[in-house]
Motif scaffolding. Structure first.
Motif, PDB file in Angstrom:
ATOM      1  N   UNK A  42      -3.779   9.864   8.813  1.00 20.85           N
ATOM      2  CA  UNK A  42      -2.364   9.502   8.921  1.00 20.85           C
ATOM      3  C   UNK A  42      -2.147   8.034   8.579  1.00 20.85           C
ATOM      4  N   UNK A  43      -2.994   7.163   9.145  1.00 16.72           N
ATOM      5  CA  UNK A  43      -2.832   5.728   8.886  1.00 16.72           C
ATOM      6  C   UNK A  43      -3.111   5.390   7.430  1.00 16.72           C
ATOM      7  N   UNK A  44      -4.079   6.057   6.822  1.00 20.27           N
ATOM      8  CA  UNK A  44      -4.399   5.807   5.416  1.00 20.27           C
ATOM      9  C   UNK A  44      -3.225   6.184   4.519  1.00 20.27           C
ATOM     10  N   UNK A  45      -2.634   7.358   4.772  1.00 18.95           N
ATOM     11  CA  UNK A  45      -1.490   7.819   3.984  1.00 18.95           C
ATOM     12  C   UNK A  45      -0.279   6.920   4.209  1.00 18.95           C
ATOM     13  N   UNK A  46      -0.044   6.549   5.463  1.00 20.08           N
ATOM     14  CA  UNK A  46       1.104   5.699   5.793  1.00 20.08           C
ATOM     15  C   UNK A  46       0.979   4.329   5.150  1.00 20.08           C
ATOM     16  N   UNK A  47      -0.237   3.780   5.152  1.00 17.88           N
ATOM     17  CA  UNK A  47      -0.463   2.472   4.549  1.00 17.88           C
ATOM     18  C   UNK A  47      -0.171   2.506   3.059  1.00 17.88           C
ATOM     19  N   UNK A  48      -0.639   3.561   2.384  1.00 21.42           N
ATOM     20  CA  UNK A  48      -0.403   3.683   0.949  1.00 21.42           C
ATOM     21  C   UNK A  48       1.081   3.838   0.649  1.00 21.42           C
ATOM     22  N   UNK A  49       1.762   4.630   1.464  1.00 15.36           N
ATOM     23  CA  UNK A  49       3.203   4.823   1.265  1.00 15.36           C
ATOM     24  C   UNK A  49       3.947   3.500   1.432  1.00 15.36           C
ATOM     25  N   UNK A  50       3.525   2.703   2.422  1.00 20.33           N
ATOM     26  CA  UNK A  50       4.158   1.400   2.645  1.00 20.33           C
ATOM     27  C   UNK A  50       3.903   0.472   1.464  1.00 20.33           C
ATOM     28  N   UNK A  51       2.676   0.486   0.936  1.00 15.58           N
ATOM     29  CA  UNK A  51       2.338  -0.355  -0.221  1.00 15.58           C
ATOM     30  C   UNK A  51       3.198   0.001  -1.428  1.00 15.58           C
ATOM     31  N   UNK A  52       3.375   1.298  -1.667  1.00 14.20           N
ATOM     32  CA  UNK A  52       4.203   1.748  -2.797  1.00 14.20           C
ATOM     33  C   UNK A  52       5.648   1.322  -2.601  1.00 14.20           C
ATOM     34  N   UNK A  53       6.134   1.464  -1.350  1.00 10.05           N
ATOM     35  CA  UNK A  53       7.512   1.050  -1.040  1.00 10.05           C
ATOM     36  C   UNK A  53       7.703  -0.440  -1.277  1.00 10.05           C
ATOM     37  N   UNK A  54       6.744  -1.248  -0.837  1.00  6.86           N
ATOM     38  CA  UNK A  54       6.829  -2.696  -1.017  1.00  6.86           C
ATOM     39  C   UNK A  54       6.798  -3.064  -2.490  1.00  6.86           C
ATOM     40  N   UNK A  55       5.916  -2.406  -3.246  1.00  4.37           N
ATOM     41  CA  UNK A  55       5.818  -2.683  -4.676  1.00  4.37           C
ATOM     42  C   UNK A  55       7.124  -2.352  -5.377  1.00  4.37           C
ATOM     43  N   UNK A  56       7.702  -1.201  -5.022  1.00  2.68           N
ATOM     44  CA  UNK A  56       8.969  -0.796  -5.625  1.00  2.68           C
ATOM     45  C   UNK A  56      10.078  -1.791  -5.274  1.00  2.68           C
ATOM     46  N   UNK A  57      10.083  -2.250  -4.033  1.00  2.00           N
ATOM     47  CA  UNK A  57      11.092  -3.216  -3.596  1.00  2.00           C
ATOM     48  C   UNK A  57      10.955  -4.520  -4.374  1.00  2.00           C
ATOM     49  N   UNK A  58       9.730  -4.993  -4.535  1.00  5.00           N
ATOM     50  CA  UNK A  58       9.484  -6.225  -5.275  1.00  5.00           C
ATOM     51  C   UNK A  58       9.914  -6.072  -6.732  1.00  5.00           C
ATOM     52  N   UNK A  59       9.629  -4.909  -7.325  1.00  6.70           N
ATOM     53  CA  UNK A  59      10.010  -4.675  -8.709  1.00  6.70           C
ATOM     54  C   UNK A  59      11.524  -4.638  -8.860  1.00  6.70           C
ATOM     55  N   UNK A  60      12.219  -4.046  -7.890  1.00 12.09           N
ATOM     56  CA  UNK A  60      13.681  -3.980  -7.947  1.00 12.09           C
ATOM     57  C   UNK A  60      14.287  -5.373  -7.820  1.00 12.09           C
TER      58      UNK A  60
END
Length: 223
Positions: A42-60
């Motif tokens: 769960x923590x591994x999946x959640x961490x990856x999802x957060x990383x993708x969200x942060x990357x998308x936010x930075x790109x936007x």
């Protein structure tokens, strides 16, 4: 109270763990236990999802700033044209601003940062550098208009001067110089998608404007 094997009772302390402590227990526990294994996944999946969200936010955020720079370059081009910069020499005028701010031309910056020749430089730099370029563009445009600069050479000199002043401001703030900032992942596709979407919206609005209104149709029927 806990009952021991001998029948005696023993008092044990209760511990209340914080959320962070629970995370640490799960992450460092024995994965052979189903509960621990499930928590670690769960923590591994959640961490990856957060990383993708942060990357998308930075790109936007980068995209938003990138679009601002495009607009400020358009306005700067209009001001430069009014000041007497010939269209065939606009590249020289643009490079003057980069030389003032970066101490390098665009092509030199691409080579320094390893940006492919066919890529747009602005699509491959971070928000901090984009903001500095946008500020330089806006201030140059205003100075050209405010000082009523006329003549190609004077306009080019003005662009270099403003770029140099922005650079000095960065030095005063002890900020890294823009030419030393690392490149960023290309947002070229995001820029192109935004432009296509904007073009579609304009076409849609134009078609709607061309369609006769109900009042126009009613008036035609009466005549």
């Amino acid at each position: 109270m806990v009952k021991l094997g001998s029948g005696a009772q023993r008092e044990l302390k209760d511990y209340f763990l914080s959320r962070f402590a629970c995370y640490l227990v799960a992450q460092n526990g024995d994965p052979r236990k189903p509960e621990i294994a499930a928590a670690q996944v769960y923590f591994a999946v959640s961490t990856r999802a957060f990383e993708i969200h942060q990357l998308r936010k930075e790109q936007e955020e980068r995209l938003e700033t990138r679009l601002k720079v495009s607009e400020s370059f358009k306005q700067l081009a209009v001001a430069a044209d009014a000041a007497g910069v010939y269209s065939q020499n606009f590249g020289i005028f643009v490079d003057a601003g980069y030389l003032g701010l970066h101490r390098h031309t665009v092509e030199e910056l691409k080579a320094i940062k390893g940006i492919p020749e066919k890529e747009d430089y602005l699509d491959n730099i971070g928000r901090s550098e984009l903001s500095a370029i946008d500020f330089k563009n806006v201030q140059t445009e205003e100075k050209l208009r405010r000082d009523k600069v006329t003549g190609e050479d004077d306009a080019i000199e003005t662009h270099y001067y403003v770029g140099d002043q922005v650079r000095k401001t960065l030095e005063t703030l002890q900020a890294p110089m823009p030419e030393t900032l690392p490149p960023a992942p290309s947002i070229r596709k995001m820029v192109e998608e935004h432009r296509r979407a904007a073009k579609k919206r304009k076409l849609k609005v134009a078609k709607q404007d061309e369609q006769p209104s109900l009042l126009d149709v009613s008036a035609e029927q009466k005549t």
